[in-house]
Design a protein around this motif. Sequence first.
Motif, PDB file in Angstrom:
ATOM      1  N   ARG A 149      39.171  62.110   1.589  1.00 58.79           N
ATOM      2  CA  ARG A 149      37.960  62.768   2.082  1.00 58.79           C
ATOM      3  C   ARG A 149      38.200  64.269   2.229  1.00 58.79           C
ATOM      4  O   ARG A 149      37.352  65.086   1.884  1.00 58.79           O
ATOM      5  CB  ARG A 149      37.543  62.137   3.407  1.00 58.79           C
ATOM      6  N   ALA A 150      39.381  64.645   2.731  1.00 54.16           N
ATOM      7  CA  ALA A 150      39.704  66.058   2.917  1.00 54.16           C
ATOM      8  C   ALA A 150      39.959  66.775   1.590  1.00 54.16           C
ATOM      9  O   ALA A 150      39.885  68.007   1.522  1.00 54.16           O
ATOM     10  CB  ALA A 150      40.930  66.187   3.818  1.00 54.16           C
ATOM     11  N   SER A 151      40.273  66.017   0.530  1.00 53.55           N
ATOM     12  CA  SER A 151      40.584  66.631  -0.770  1.00 53.55           C
ATOM     13  C   SER A 151      39.347  66.947  -1.598  1.00 53.55           C
ATOM     14  O   SER A 151      39.465  67.493  -2.695  1.00 53.55           O
ATOM     15  CB  SER A 151      41.489  65.695  -1.575  1.00 53.55           C
ATOM     16  N   VAL A 156      37.338  57.743  -6.915  1.00 52.59           N
ATOM     17  CA  VAL A 156      38.666  57.211  -6.600  1.00 52.59           C
ATOM     18  C   VAL A 156      39.011  56.119  -7.596  1.00 52.59           C
ATOM     19  O   VAL A 156      38.195  55.235  -7.889  1.00 52.59           O
ATOM     20  CB  VAL A 156      38.715  56.640  -5.169  1.00 52.59           C
ATOM     21  N   ALA A 157      40.253  56.179  -8.116  1.00 49.17           N
ATOM     22  CA  ALA A 157      40.812  55.105  -8.936  1.00 49.17           C
ATOM     23  C   ALA A 157      41.891  54.406  -8.132  1.00 49.17           C
ATOM     24  O   ALA A 157      42.750  55.066  -7.529  1.00 49.17           O
ATOM     25  CB  ALA A 157      41.396  55.667 -10.229  1.00 49.17           C
ATOM     26  N   VAL A 158      41.861  53.077  -8.105  1.00 47.39           N
ATOM     27  CA  VAL A 158      42.855  52.285  -7.380  1.00 47.39           C
ATOM     28  C   VAL A 158      43.577  51.405  -8.391  1.00 47.39           C
ATOM     29  O   VAL A 158      42.942  50.606  -9.093  1.00 47.39           O
ATOM     30  CB  VAL A 158      42.211  51.420  -6.286  1.00 47.39           C
ATOM     31  N   SER A 159      44.899  51.559  -8.481  1.00 50.46           N
ATOM     32  CA  SER A 159      45.674  50.774  -9.442  1.00 50.46           C
ATOM     33  C   SER A 159      47.003  50.398  -8.808  1.00 50.46           C
ATOM     34  O   SER A 159      47.904  51.235  -8.679  1.00 50.46           O
ATOM     35  CB  SER A 159      45.908  51.567 -10.726  1.00 50.46           C
ATOM     36  N   PHE A 160      47.112  49.139  -8.389  1.00 50.61           N
ATOM     37  CA  PHE A 160      48.334  48.646  -7.760  1.00 50.61           C
ATOM     38  C   PHE A 160      49.183  47.877  -8.771  1.00 50.61           C
ATOM     39  O   PHE A 160      48.660  47.306  -9.743  1.00 50.61           O
ATOM     40  CB  PHE A 160      48.001  47.728  -6.579  1.00 50.61           C
ATOM     41  N   LEU A 161      50.466  47.834  -8.478  1.00 48.14           N
ATOM     42  CA  LEU A 161      51.406  47.128  -9.338  1.00 48.14           C
ATOM     43  C   LEU A 161      51.016  45.645  -9.457  1.00 48.14           C
ATOM     44  O   LEU A 161      50.789  44.973  -8.451  1.00 48.14           O
ATOM     45  CB  LEU A 161      52.810  47.256  -8.751  1.00 48.14           C
ATOM     46  N   HIS A 162      50.890  45.182 -10.697  1.00 45.88           N
ATOM     47  CA  HIS A 162      50.604  43.775 -11.011  1.00 45.88           C
ATOM     48  C   HIS A 162      49.269  43.288 -10.443  1.00 45.88           C
ATOM     49  O   HIS A 162      49.077  42.082 -10.261  1.00 45.88           O
ATOM     50  CB  HIS A 162      51.733  42.861 -10.523  1.00 45.88           C
ATOM     51  N   ALA A 163      48.333  44.210 -10.224  1.00 44.57           N
ATOM     52  CA  ALA A 163      47.015  43.789  -9.721  1.00 44.57           C
ATOM     53  C   ALA A 163      46.239  43.004 -10.769  1.00 44.57           C
ATOM     54  O   ALA A 163      45.286  42.303 -10.430  1.00 44.57           O
ATOM     55  CB  ALA A 163      46.202  45.001  -9.281  1.00 44.57           C
ATOM     56  N   TYR A 164      46.632  43.095 -12.033  1.00 44.25           N
ATOM     57  CA  TYR A 164      45.973  42.297 -13.066  1.00 44.25           C
ATOM     58  C   TYR A 164      46.158  40.806 -12.825  1.00 44.25           C
ATOM     59  O   TYR A 164      45.321  39.981 -13.186  1.00 44.25           O
ATOM     60  CB  TYR A 164      46.510  42.672 -14.456  1.00 44.25           C
ATOM     61  N   ALA A 173      41.990  46.925  -0.495  1.00 39.80           N
ATOM     62  CA  ALA A 173      41.968  48.389  -0.431  1.00 39.80           C
ATOM     63  C   ALA A 173      40.597  48.928  -0.816  1.00 39.80           C
ATOM     64  O   ALA A 173      40.074  49.858  -0.177  1.00 39.80           O
ATOM     65  CB  ALA A 173      43.047  48.967  -1.345  1.00 39.80           C
ATOM     66  N   VAL A 174      39.998  48.355  -1.838  1.00 40.25           N
ATOM     67  CA  VAL A 174      38.671  48.789  -2.265  1.00 40.25           C
ATOM     68  C   VAL A 174      37.650  48.543  -1.163  1.00 40.25           C
ATOM     69  O   VAL A 174      36.760  49.371  -0.915  1.00 40.25           O
ATOM     70  CB  VAL A 174      38.265  48.076  -3.572  1.00 40.25           C
ATOM     71  N   GLU A 175      37.745  47.417  -0.471  1.00 37.97           N
ATOM     72  CA  GLU A 175      36.834  47.139   0.641  1.00 37.97           C
ATOM     73  C   GLU A 175      36.945  48.208   1.719  1.00 37.97           C
ATOM     74  O   GLU A 175      35.926  48.673   2.265  1.00 37.97           O
ATOM     75  CB  GLU A 175      37.152  45.766   1.237  1.00 37.97           C
ATOM     76  N   ILE A 176      38.167  48.620   2.026  1.00 38.05           N
ATOM     77  CA  ILE A 176      38.360  49.656   3.050  1.00 38.05           C
ATOM     78  C   ILE A 176      37.818  51.002   2.564  1.00 38.05           C
ATOM     79  O   ILE A 176      37.121  51.723   3.301  1.00 38.05           O
ATOM     80  CB  ILE A 176      39.851  49.761   3.417  1.00 38.05           C
ATOM     81  N   PHE A 177      38.115  51.350   1.330  1.00 36.39           N
ATOM     82  CA  PHE A 177      37.610  52.619   0.795  1.00 36.39           C
ATOM     83  C   PHE A 177      36.087  52.627   0.742  1.00 36.39           C
ATOM     84  O   PHE A 177      35.447  53.664   0.996  1.00 36.39           O
ATOM     85  CB  PHE A 177      38.190  52.875  -0.599  1.00 36.39           C
ATOM     86  N   ASP A 178      35.489  51.514   0.390  1.00 42.14           N
ATOM     87  CA  ASP A 178      34.023  51.435   0.379  1.00 42.14           C
ATOM     88  C   ASP A 178      33.447  51.743   1.753  1.00 42.14           C
ATOM     89  O   ASP A 178      32.387  52.383   1.877  1.00 42.14           O
ATOM     90  CB  ASP A 178      33.576  50.039  -0.070  1.00 42.14           C
ATOM     91  N   ALA A 179      34.122  51.265   2.797  1.00 40.30           N
ATOM     92  CA  ALA A 179      33.638  51.490   4.160  1.00 40.30           C
ATOM     93  C   ALA A 179      33.913  52.916   4.639  1.00 40.30           C
ATOM     94  O   ALA A 179      33.154  53.471   5.444  1.00 40.30           O
ATOM     95  CB  ALA A 179      34.289  50.482   5.109  1.00 40.30           C
ATOM     96  N   GLU A 180      34.998  53.531   4.145  1.00 40.66           N
ATOM     97  CA  GLU A 180      35.425  54.829   4.656  1.00 40.66           C
ATOM     98  C   GLU A 180      34.906  56.013   3.827  1.00 40.66           C
ATOM     99  O   GLU A 180      34.792  57.126   4.343  1.00 40.66           O
ATOM    100  CB  GLU A 180      36.962  54.882   4.668  1.00 40.66           C
ATOM    101  N   LEU A 181      34.604  55.796   2.557  1.00 39.55           N
ATOM    102  CA  LEU A 181      34.262  56.897   1.654  1.00 39.55           C
ATOM    103  C   LEU A 181      32.886  56.694   1.030  1.00 39.55           C
ATOM    104  O   LEU A 181      32.430  55.563   0.861  1.00 39.55           O
ATOM    105  CB  LEU A 181      35.313  57.011   0.540  1.00 39.55           C
TER     106      LEU A 181
END
Length: 671
Positions: A149-151, A156-164, A173-181
């Motif tokens: 938010r400060a940047s 936002v792109a979210v890509s975690f190891l082995h998320a496929y 994480a996406v649920e939290i970002f949806d609520a915060e951003l």
Amino acid sequence: MADRIRLGADVGGTFTDVVLTAGTELVTAKVPSTEDQSVGVVEGVRKACEAAGIDPAAVDEFTHAMTVSVNALLERAGAKTALVTTEGFRDVVELGRQDRPALYDLSATRPEPLVPRRRRFEVPERATPDGVTDPIDEAAVRDAAAQIRASDAESVAVSFLHAYAAPENERRAVEIFDAELDVPISASHEVLAEFREYERTATTVVDAYVTPAIDRYLGRLAERAGDAGLPEPLVMQANGGVAGIQTVREHAVTTTMSGPAAGVVGANAAAGDVARERDLRGLVTFDMGGTSSDVSLVRDGEAERTTDSEINGQPIRTPMVDVTTVGAGGGSIAWVDDGGALRVGPRSAGADPGPACYGNGGTEPTVTDADLVLGYIGESTALGGELSLDADAAREALVGLAEEAGLAGPIDAARGVHRIANATMARAIRAATVERGHDPRAFGLVAFGGAGPMHAAALATDLDIDTVIVPPACGVLSAYGLLAADEQHDAVRTHRVAIDDVDPDTVETHYDALETDVRGDVRDSDAAAIRRRADLRYAGQSFELTVDVADAFDPDRVRARFHEAHEATYGYRMDEPVELVNLRVSATTTRSDPTTEHDSSGDPRVGERPARFGEGEEQPTSVYDRPGLAVGRTLDGPSVVEQAESTVVVPPAWEAAVRDDGSLVLTEDSG
């Protein structure tokens, strides 16, 4: 469908093309592209509707292809994007792969990542291909949200190891970002559920990078279309299919090469019958526009597709029509390098100011200026039906080029520009055919774009291709292809296992889930045809081949198909074990191809002008008006056939025959 009024609008770098069909009537229009592409689109639609005597409100179906996403990548003008990754992996997008395009170039540089390091954030979490091992640290995600938010990040792109394989942490994480951003968020397990960390992350970043621009643009287009009385547009995707506007807003990366994909679809629809009648192995599609030329391949009635593409150094692994692009178009600027050699492109004069002959203030020589000086287009030719040309300005630009290159004059300069542009495009055709194991002599060449039919016969001679097809709507074929494109959606999931160890029930479960995903994107789920495919490789290989899979997964049958595909592609098969890598599902809703009839009117011969071919002297060349050519007529070269959006050059020793639908089929004169 035949009675419906259908409209296609394709935005190019120089012109916006529009095609309208009402029954068997075909109406085309071409207008200059505008900075806000939606303005030019609506202007072109109104022009086409006026020519057809149709109120825009009577249009039943409106399909659109644009260059918003690819322009954002080429110009690096996309959104300020943040990337959130697994702790320790934020530099994946910068490290990339170890391969280099120029192995021995000591000064080679990598493209800058779309996300600078200051906007790349890490959170503690961990998963393996078998599942989550460390749940996500939700406090760290919220802290990352505050930093994002400060940047001033716009996406936002979210890509975690082995998320496929294990998307639970990424999903949370996406649920939290949806609520915060209050910015769009792209998650890798939704964008590309495939292994290979770098490619998956890079593709997700591209999706986030272009999403705001696509969302804003489609919003403006929908509003302007609604004000004009048009229906909400369908949008062309890079995979060769169309999708609803809301689906595209949620999957923006799928639009990156939508215009070139539409051209390939249009070429197949317009020239497929010729390929079948002449027993050709397929079609090479050649689209030469104002800024570049696109080459692709059609085999067995289907456009070749790839999941291994790159735009401006950014890898994109979503399915798309396999197009080879070179920076040689009608507006490509000719110049002399430091060694005194004549070059053409990739820099282009664009639509404004355009080539010198446009008379809009451009002074640099281009391919179009060379074509004018050589006589392939005339001073009276009205490009786009209305843009007149200034031959003196073209000659003046080429005089300067000739002096700089040490050539005798503007004629030699024009010949050099024409020859170099053709050599560049011939290399692109060889890259799409010879370098992939296909003999171009067994294919027909489909020429379209504003400049393609002018250069096609010369290219065919260089490549020993003996059949050139120029469709009726050749100057606006990408727009025509928008009317022929089916609705299509794709989904993929990595499932890596030796084919001997495959559990068919597990595979079926994955296929069912993928089918549910693609059916959710289709406008009419009941009308969708489902196609299952799989990516396989030999043990130890780092690349895969895709084969069709029947309704029920049979490991032995799939293995046999892979062996056959490998032998057909590379000329051999191996005794190594076979691995299953990815499962793919496509949902397709068929739309009927446009049907048009050609009715000649008036005297087709409109005059004669001198033209130069090869190194020979100028020859008197008959000029014909294409709409006036009767079905069955054959023209001997040298001839020039003009229409509102394009010009066809029939060189000496070639002839052109008019088909029932108005297509011109060019062949070398056996006599």
